[in-house]
Design a protein around this motif. Structure first.
Motif, PDB file in Angstrom:
ATOM      1  N   ASN A   1      -8.423 -12.844 -79.663  1.00 58.87           N
ATOM      2  CA  ASN A   1      -7.654 -12.969 -80.891  1.00 58.87           C
ATOM      3  C   ASN A   1      -7.517 -14.453 -81.233  1.00 58.87           C
ATOM      4  N   ASN A   2      -8.354 -14.933 -82.119  1.00 53.74           N
ATOM      5  CA  ASN A   2      -8.328 -16.341 -82.521  1.00 53.74           C
ATOM      6  C   ASN A   2      -7.793 -16.527 -83.929  1.00 53.74           C
ATOM      7  N   THR A   3      -7.111 -15.521 -84.434  1.00 53.34           N
ATOM      8  CA  THR A   3      -6.667 -15.566 -85.833  1.00 53.34           C
ATOM      9  C   THR A   3      -5.273 -16.155 -86.011  1.00 53.34           C
ATOM     10  N   GLY A   4      -4.479 -16.193 -84.947  1.00 49.83           N
ATOM     11  CA  GLY A   4      -3.100 -16.630 -85.086  1.00 49.83           C
ATOM     12  C   GLY A   4      -2.190 -15.525 -85.581  1.00 49.83           C
ATOM     13  N   VAL A   5      -2.757 -14.336 -85.765  1.00 45.33           N
ATOM     14  CA  VAL A   5      -1.971 -13.190 -86.227  1.00 45.33           C
ATOM     15  C   VAL A   5      -1.870 -12.194 -85.076  1.00 45.33           C
ATOM     16  N   GLU A   6      -0.666 -11.691 -84.868  1.00 41.96           N
ATOM     17  CA  GLU A   6      -0.454 -10.752 -83.780  1.00 41.96           C
ATOM     18  C   GLU A   6      -1.292  -9.497 -84.007  1.00 41.96           C
ATOM     19  N   GLU A   7      -1.831  -8.968 -82.901  1.00 44.66           N
ATOM     20  CA  GLU A   7      -2.659  -7.773 -83.005  1.00 44.66           C
ATOM     21  C   GLU A   7      -1.871  -6.625 -83.628  1.00 44.66           C
ATOM     22  N   GLY A   8      -2.544  -5.932 -84.513  1.00 45.02           N
ATOM     23  CA  GLY A   8      -1.931  -4.797 -85.186  1.00 45.02           C
ATOM     24  C   GLY A   8      -1.197  -5.166 -86.455  1.00 45.02           C
ATOM     25  N   LYS A   9      -1.039  -6.485 -86.701  1.00 43.18           N
ATOM     26  CA  LYS A   9      -0.332  -6.937 -87.897  1.00 43.18           C
ATOM     27  C   LYS A   9      -1.318  -7.175 -89.040  1.00 43.18           C
ATOM     28  N   SER A  10      -0.782  -7.278 -90.249  1.00 43.55           N
ATOM     29  CA  SER A  10      -1.603  -7.453 -91.450  1.00 43.55           C
ATOM     30  C   SER A  10      -2.247  -8.837 -91.480  1.00 43.55           C
ATOM     31  N   MET A  11      -3.503  -8.884 -91.944  1.00 43.80           N
ATOM     32  CA  MET A  11      -4.214 -10.150 -92.114  1.00 43.80           C
ATOM     33  C   MET A  11      -3.952 -10.739 -93.492  1.00 43.80           C
ATOM     34  N   GLY A  12      -3.163 -10.041 -94.296  1.00 45.17           N
ATOM     35  CA  GLY A  12      -2.842 -10.543 -95.626  1.00 45.17           C
ATOM     36  C   GLY A  12      -3.881 -10.220 -96.676  1.00 45.17           C
ATOM     37  N   HIS A  13      -4.820  -9.346 -96.318  1.00 47.49           N
ATOM     38  CA  HIS A  13      -5.861  -8.945 -97.272  1.00 47.49           C
ATOM     39  C   HIS A  13      -5.705  -7.465 -97.588  1.00 47.49           C
ATOM     40  N   SER A  14      -5.851  -7.138 -98.844  1.00 46.95           N
ATOM     41  CA  SER A  14      -5.832  -5.726 -99.228  1.00 46.95           C
ATOM     42  C   SER A  14      -6.712  -5.550-100.455  1.00 46.95           C
ATOM     43  N   PHE A  15      -7.295  -4.374-100.560  1.00 52.02           N
ATOM     44  CA  PHE A  15      -8.142  -4.067-101.714  1.00 52.02           C
ATOM     45  C   PHE A  15      -8.081  -2.572-101.975  1.00 52.02           C
ATOM     46  N   ASP A  16      -7.794  -2.244-103.190  1.00 51.81           N
ATOM     47  CA  ASP A  16      -7.766  -0.852-103.613  1.00 51.81           C
ATOM     48  C   ASP A  16      -6.831  -0.025-102.728  1.00 51.81           C
ATOM     49  N   GLY A  17      -5.736  -0.656-102.330  1.00 56.43           N
ATOM     50  CA  GLY A  17      -4.745   0.035-101.526  1.00 56.43           C
ATOM     51  C   GLY A  17      -5.040   0.068-100.046  1.00 56.43           C
ATOM     52  N   ILE A  18      -6.148  -0.573 -99.630  1.00 60.17           N
ATOM     53  CA  ILE A  18      -6.516  -0.593 -98.210  1.00 60.17           C
ATOM     54  C   ILE A  18      -6.199  -1.969 -97.648  1.00 60.17           C
ATOM     55  N   GLU A  19      -5.390  -2.023 -96.601  1.00 58.00           N
ATOM     56  CA  GLU A  19      -4.954  -3.288 -96.031  1.00 58.00           C
ATOM     57  C   GLU A  19      -5.703  -3.582 -94.737  1.00 58.00           C
ATOM     58  N   GLU A  20      -6.121  -4.847 -94.575  1.00 65.18           N
ATOM     59  CA  GLU A  20      -6.825  -5.258 -93.367  1.00 65.18           C
ATOM     60  C   GLU A  20      -5.823  -5.625 -92.286  1.00 65.18           C
ATOM     61  N   LEU A  21      -5.998  -5.005 -91.103  1.00 63.62           N
ATOM     62  CA  LEU A  21      -5.141  -5.300 -89.965  1.00 63.62           C
ATOM     63  C   LEU A  21      -5.932  -6.054 -88.906  1.00 63.62           C
ATOM     64  N   ASN A  22      -5.258  -6.793 -88.085  1.00 65.96           N
ATOM     65  CA  ASN A  22      -5.903  -7.551 -87.007  1.00 65.96           C
ATOM     66  C   ASN A  22      -6.045  -6.647 -85.782  1.00 65.96           C
ATOM     67  N   ASN A  23      -7.076  -5.812 -85.821  1.00 64.63           N
ATOM     68  CA  ASN A  23      -7.331  -4.904 -84.712  1.00 64.63           C
ATOM     69  C   ASN A  23      -8.524  -5.403 -83.891  1.00 64.63           C
ATOM     70  N   PRO A  24      -8.423  -5.400 -82.575  1.00 63.41           N
ATOM     71  CA  PRO A  24      -9.535  -5.852 -81.734  1.00 63.41           C
ATOM     72  C   PRO A  24     -10.657  -4.817 -81.693  1.00 63.41           C
ATOM     73  N   LEU A  25     -11.809  -5.236 -81.175  1.00 62.50           N
ATOM     74  CA  LEU A  25     -12.900  -4.290 -80.978  1.00 62.50           C
ATOM     75  C   LEU A  25     -12.461  -3.215 -79.986  1.00 62.50           C
ATOM     76  N   PRO A  26     -12.845  -1.966 -80.206  1.00 60.80           N
ATOM     77  CA  PRO A  26     -12.520  -0.924 -79.218  1.00 60.80           C
ATOM     78  C   PRO A  26     -13.123  -1.293 -77.857  1.00 60.80           C
ATOM     79  N   LYS A  27     -12.380  -1.040 -76.784  1.00 65.58           N
ATOM     80  CA  LYS A  27     -12.842  -1.405 -75.444  1.00 65.58           C
ATOM     81  C   LYS A  27     -14.184  -0.744 -75.098  1.00 65.58           C
ATOM     82  N   TRP A  28     -14.310   0.551 -75.440  1.00 69.11           N
ATOM     83  CA  TRP A  28     -15.550   1.254 -75.096  1.00 69.11           C
ATOM     84  C   TRP A  28     -16.747   0.640 -75.804  1.00 69.11           C
TER      85      TRP A  28
END
Length: 322
Positions: free
Chosen positions: A30-57
């Motif tokens: 996590n190099n974004t400075g935003v806590e995991e699971g929190k909003s990245m401040g981007h949204s489009f057409d009602g869809i908000e981008e969250l700071n989610n990591p790559l799935p472990k699998w």
């Protein structure tokens, strides 16, 4: 392979693998400075981008792929001239020994087995020769006029045809534009058994120069095409065809015959049967006359050997002589 290309491929391959590993490590943090699971401040057409990591699998699968690639390149050829720790080779070409190079297939297989190396292709060829060699030898000793009556031989010939000839002539042997139909009974170089075998063994090169290499003007091409249309027994403009006949008599008959029936000794097509290798529309005929045509059938004697060509010949002959 030269040392330059060997080094180039090796370095490039290693850089790509290391790059994939580094990219995966960076993407996993996590190099974004935003806590995991929190909003990245981007949204489009009602869809908000969250700071989610790559799935472990998903990450683990990438790591496994990288490890697999490293192990594979260590065991098998892939890094330039490096042969891999297993010494595997797909063929016998340039197999080095302390006393020189072994190029013979059988000797290469025996040498590989002695040295504990794998020569997969040669082993498969050796097994196939031992199993099928006697069958092809028996077919080769059978005259072609008898072989065409052998249903099992024709099935073998059909499979060989699909493997080696269908790329040009089609799986049904009916060809396409520029590739002859082998099932219609029309033959440029002759359709007898011996003639077909010669064509397959040695190949053919059919060439019509632009305007037949004759003093034919561009203004004559339309009339000449109309005359050829007449020869084929199709509806035509009689007056225009009469003009084209004069152009034909400038020398086209030297290859195609006075009556347009062709010459198998030269591979010159029969113009009277309405069968066309490059298309029979007036536009196609005019293009053929103006620009000429050149077709090459490769020789197969060194690729398949005479025994297999013998069987394919029987099969090809049977297509139009059932």
């Amino acid at each position: 392979m030269s040392s330059f290309w060997s080094i180039w491929i090796t370095v490039l391959t290693i850089v790509v693998i290391v790059g994939c590993f580094v990219l995966l490590r960076i993407a996993s943090k996590n190099n974004t400075g935003v806590e995991e699971g929190k909003s990245m401040g981007h949204s489009f057409d009602g869809i908000e981008e969250l700071n989610n990591p790559l799935p472990k699998w998903w990450s683990y699968l990438f790591y496994i792929t990288i490890v697999f690639g490293v192990v594979y390149l260590a065991l098998y050829p892939g890094l330039g001239n490096f042969k891999g720790f297993l010494g595997w080779s797909s063929a016998n070409q340039s197999i080095g020994t302390e006393n020189g190079i072994v190029a013979d297939s059988k000797a290469a297989v025996e040498l590989a087995a002695k040295e504990g190396r794998w020569v997969q292709y040669d082993q498969e060829v050796k097994r196939a020769d031992e199993k099928f060699g006697p069958i092809f030898t028996a077919y080769a000793e059978t005259p072609l006029d008898e072989l065409v009556k052998n249903e099992e031989a024709l099935k073998v010939g059909g499979r060989l045809f699909l493997q080696n000839c269908s790329q040009c002539h089609g799986s049904d042997a009916r060809g396409s534009k520029g590739f002859p139909n082998l099932a219609d009974g029309d033959w440029l170089w002759g359709g007898e058994l011996a003639e077909i075998k010669t064509s397959i063994m040695n190949g053919r090169h059919g060439m019509m120069p632009p305007k037949g290499g004759l003093p034919i003007e561009d203004s004559e091409i339309k009339g000449l095409a109309e005359y050829i249309t007449k020869l084929a027994g199709r509806d035509h403009d009689a007056a225009l065809a009469a003009q084209g006949q004069g152009s034909f008599m400038k020398g086209c008959f030297a290859c195609h015959g006075m009556d347009g029936s062709g010459n198998k000794l030269m591979g010159a097509p029969n113009l009277t049967n309405n069968i066309w290798l490059y298309g029979g529309s007036r536009g196609s005929i005019e293009q053929t006359i103006k620009n000429g045509r050149s077709g090459v059938m490769p020789a197969w004697k060194d690729v398949l050997g005479e025994e297999k060509v013998h069987v394919i010949t029987a099969y090809v002959y049977s297509l139009s002589n059932k």
